[in-house]
Design a protein around this motif. Structure first.
Motif, PDB file in Angstrom:
ATOM      1  N   ARG A 187       0.826  -1.206   0.000  1.00  0.00           N
ATOM      2  CA  ARG A 187       0.000   0.000   0.000  1.00  0.00           C
ATOM      3  C   ARG A 187       0.865   1.264   0.000  1.00  0.00           C
ATOM      4  O   ARG A 187       0.563   2.244  -0.683  1.00  0.00           O
ATOM      5  CB  ARG A 187      -0.918  -0.033   1.229  1.00  0.00           C
ATOM      6  N   GLY A 188       1.934   1.210   0.759  1.00  0.00           N
ATOM      7  CA  GLY A 188       2.833   2.362   0.824  1.00  0.00           C
ATOM      8  C   GLY A 188       3.553   2.625  -0.486  1.00  0.00           C
ATOM      9  O   GLY A 188       3.840   3.776  -0.838  1.00  0.00           O
ATOM     10  N   ASN A 189       3.843   1.562  -1.227  1.00  0.00           N
ATOM     11  CA  ASN A 189       4.568   1.702  -2.497  1.00  0.00           C
ATOM     12  C   ASN A 189       3.655   2.067  -3.669  1.00  0.00           C
ATOM     13  O   ASN A 189       4.136   2.493  -4.716  1.00  0.00           O
ATOM     14  CB  ASN A 189       5.313   0.401  -2.826  1.00  0.00           C
ATOM     15  N   ALA A 190       2.352   1.874  -3.494  1.00  0.00           N
ATOM     16  CA  ALA A 190       1.407   2.131  -4.591  1.00  0.00           C
ATOM     17  C   ALA A 190       0.937   3.584  -4.569  1.00  0.00           C
ATOM     18  O   ALA A 190       0.555   4.104  -3.520  1.00  0.00           O
ATOM     19  CB  ALA A 190       0.210   1.191  -4.474  1.00  0.00           C
ATOM     20  N   GLY A 193      -2.568   3.709  -3.426  1.00  0.00           N
ATOM     21  CA  GLY A 193      -2.835   3.076  -2.138  1.00  0.00           C
ATOM     22  C   GLY A 193      -3.473   1.701  -2.216  1.00  0.00           C
ATOM     23  O   GLY A 193      -3.927   1.163  -1.205  1.00  0.00           O
ATOM     24  N   LEU A 194      -3.505   1.107  -3.412  1.00  0.00           N
ATOM     25  CA  LEU A 194      -4.150  -0.205  -3.580  1.00  0.00           C
ATOM     26  C   LEU A 194      -3.128  -1.329  -3.421  1.00  0.00           C
ATOM     27  O   LEU A 194      -2.180  -1.439  -4.198  1.00  0.00           O
ATOM     28  CB  LEU A 194      -4.822  -0.301  -4.951  1.00  0.00           C
ATOM     29  N   ALA A 195      -3.376  -2.173  -2.416  1.00  0.00           N
ATOM     30  CA  ALA A 195      -2.521  -3.346  -2.198  1.00  0.00           C
ATOM     31  C   ALA A 195      -3.260  -4.623  -2.577  1.00  0.00           C
ATOM     32  O   ALA A 195      -2.652  -5.636  -2.913  1.00  0.00           O
ATOM     33  CB  ALA A 195      -2.089  -3.415  -0.739  1.00  0.00           C
ATOM     34  N   VAL A 196      -4.597  -4.572  -2.498  1.00  0.00           N
ATOM     35  CA  VAL A 196      -5.450  -5.720  -2.845  1.00  0.00           C
ATOM     36  C   VAL A 196      -6.356  -5.295  -3.996  1.00  0.00           C
ATOM     37  O   VAL A 196      -7.106  -4.322  -3.879  1.00  0.00           O
ATOM     38  CB  VAL A 196      -6.313  -6.162  -1.640  1.00  0.00           C
ATOM     39  N   VAL A 197      -6.264  -6.012  -5.119  1.00  0.00           N
ATOM     40  CA  VAL A 197      -7.022  -5.619  -6.309  1.00  0.00           C
ATOM     41  C   VAL A 197      -7.730  -6.830  -6.922  1.00  0.00           C
ATOM     42  O   VAL A 197      -7.389  -7.978  -6.643  1.00  0.00           O
ATOM     43  CB  VAL A 197      -6.104  -4.960  -7.373  1.00  0.00           C
ATOM     44  N   THR A 198      -8.682  -6.533  -7.785  1.00  0.00           N
ATOM     45  CA  THR A 198      -9.455  -7.587  -8.447  1.00  0.00           C
ATOM     46  C   THR A 198      -8.957  -7.809  -9.871  1.00  0.00           C
ATOM     47  O   THR A 198      -8.123  -7.060 -10.384  1.00  0.00           O
ATOM     48  CB  THR A 198     -10.944  -7.198  -8.506  1.00  0.00           C
ATOM     49  N   ILE A 199      -9.521  -8.856 -10.474  1.00  0.00           N
ATOM     50  CA  ILE A 199      -9.270  -9.112 -11.899  1.00  0.00           C
ATOM     51  C   ILE A 199     -10.361  -8.384 -12.684  1.00  0.00           C
ATOM     52  O   ILE A 199     -11.545  -8.535 -12.404  1.00  0.00           O
ATOM     53  CB  ILE A 199      -9.331 -10.617 -12.214  1.00  0.00           C
ATOM     54  N   CYS A 207      -2.285  -2.784 -12.098  1.00  0.00           N
ATOM     55  CA  CYS A 207      -1.290  -2.369 -13.104  1.00  0.00           C
ATOM     56  C   CYS A 207      -1.776  -2.600 -14.533  1.00  0.00           C
ATOM     57  O   CYS A 207      -1.090  -2.229 -15.493  1.00  0.00           O
ATOM     58  CB  CYS A 207       0.029  -3.110 -12.882  1.00  0.00           C
ATOM     59  N   PHE A 208      -2.944  -3.285 -14.685  1.00  0.00           N
ATOM     60  CA  PHE A 208      -3.598  -3.512 -15.983  1.00  0.00           C
ATOM     61  C   PHE A 208      -2.854  -4.488 -16.898  1.00  0.00           C
ATOM     62  O   PHE A 208      -3.113  -4.531 -18.093  1.00  0.00           O
ATOM     63  CB  PHE A 208      -3.826  -2.169 -16.720  1.00  0.00           C
ATOM     64  N   ASN A 209      -1.936  -5.251 -16.318  1.00  0.00           N
ATOM     65  CA  ASN A 209      -1.288  -6.305 -17.098  1.00  0.00           C
ATOM     66  C   ASN A 209      -2.180  -7.544 -17.110  1.00  0.00           C
ATOM     67  O   ASN A 209      -2.870  -7.834 -16.127  1.00  0.00           O
ATOM     68  CB  ASN A 209       0.082  -6.652 -16.497  1.00  0.00           C
ATOM     69  N   HIS A 230       3.469  -8.791 -12.071  1.00  0.00           N
ATOM     70  CA  HIS A 230       4.021  -7.524 -12.582  1.00  0.00           C
ATOM     71  C   HIS A 230       4.150  -6.447 -11.492  1.00  0.00           C
ATOM     72  O   HIS A 230       5.174  -5.775 -11.401  1.00  0.00           O
ATOM     73  CB  HIS A 230       3.152  -6.997 -13.725  1.00  0.00           C
ATOM     74  N   CYS A 231       3.104  -6.292 -10.663  1.00  0.00           N
ATOM     75  CA  CYS A 231       3.138  -5.205  -9.677  1.00  0.00           C
ATOM     76  C   CYS A 231       3.210  -5.690  -8.231  1.00  0.00           C
ATOM     77  O   CYS A 231       3.445  -4.886  -7.324  1.00  0.00           O
ATOM     78  CB  CYS A 231       1.925  -4.284  -9.849  1.00  0.00           C
ATOM     79  N   GLY A 232       3.005  -6.981  -8.019  1.00  0.00           N
ATOM     80  CA  GLY A 232       3.135  -7.539  -6.675  1.00  0.00           C
ATOM     81  C   GLY A 232       1.911  -7.388  -5.801  1.00  0.00           C
ATOM     82  O   GLY A 232       1.896  -7.821  -4.644  1.00  0.00           O
TER      83      GLY A 232
END
Length: 247
Positions: A187-190, A193-199, A207-209, A230-232
């Motif tokens: 979250r700190g690196n984004a 602020g998104l650390a948990v994302v959906t498909i 990151c849209f990869n 890609h974005c972790g």
């Protein structure tokens, strides 16, 4: 009792949802807190500068008064010496008194020159001083406006933010330390602020990869925690986000 992977994912997604809502509230405030802080620093700097100018002007005014007193003293001595010149008895006394008159006359000339210099200095510093006062008044007005805007927005959102923050603190207690540390780091690196994302449309919504079909299947099975290559970011399936989260 140890949580299942699905429970862990739901807890992480719940925490992310709460943090996203808090982020949106803070985005409403935008740059206002920073603008207020910058204006406060500017006002403080101007106040310090003005105080310095005021002190310098006062010192210069005092110096002028001192020089004027020195002129009066010298003028008094000249009158005294000129009176004594009328009663001199020899050339030596005459020369000594004449020399004293010259010295005091020179002292008056030096003082008058210094007074002119001080006057010029006062004129220049007064212009800068008055401009600084005008700038200070302008900045104070700007600060009052910005503070008013910030207070209004804060008052409107403070209660909601506090409620969400308490829920987020409680949600954090439901997540094991290792996962919570990883979440906070992500979250700190984004930037968003998104650390948990959906498909979303077969891609990571962070990151849209694109995500391979087999990996998407693994994510939907919720058997292990899977991160985007890609974005972790931690990935969850869309269905999980539709399920009712714990109260």
């Amino acid at each position: 009792m140890e949580q299942t992977v699905e429970q862990k994912l739901k807890a992480l997604y719940e925490l992310q949802t709460l943090h996203t809502k808090i982020d949106k509230i803070r985005q409403i405030r935008g740059e206002l807190p920073m603008e207020v802080a910058d204006l406060e620093d500017e006002v403080e700097g101007l106040e310090t500068r003005i105080q310095k100018f005021k002190s310098e002007l006062d010192d210069t005014e005092d110096a002028i008064v001192t020089r004027k007193n020195m002129i009066k003293e010298a003028q008094g001595l000249i009158k005294k010496y000129e009176t004594q010149l009328k009663d001199v008895k020899n050339n030596r006394e005459y020369d000594a008194l004449t020399k004293e008159v010259e010295i005091q006359t020179l002292e008056i000339q030096v003082c008058e020159k210094k007074i002119r210099e001080f006057g010029f200095d006062i004129t220049q510093k007064t212009e800068v001083y008055e401009k600084a006062l005008a700038d200070l008044e302008s900045r104070r007005k700007d600060l009052d406006i910005k503070k008013g805007e910030l207070q209004t927005i804060t008052a409107e959102t403070e209660k909601e933010e506090q409620s969400l923050s308490k829920k987020a603190e409680k949600a954090e207690t439901q997540i094991e330390d290792r996962l919570l540390t990883a979440y906070k780091r992500l979250r700190g690196n984004a930037n968003n602020g998104l650390a948990v994302v959906t498909i979303d449309r077969d891609s990571c919504s962070g990151c849209f990869n694109q995500i391979p079909p087999q990996r998407q299947l693994d994510i939907r099975q919720r058997k292990k925690i899977i991160v985007c290559e890609h974005c972790g970011r931690i990935l969850v399936d869309e269905a999980l986000t539709q399920e009712e989260l714990p109260a």
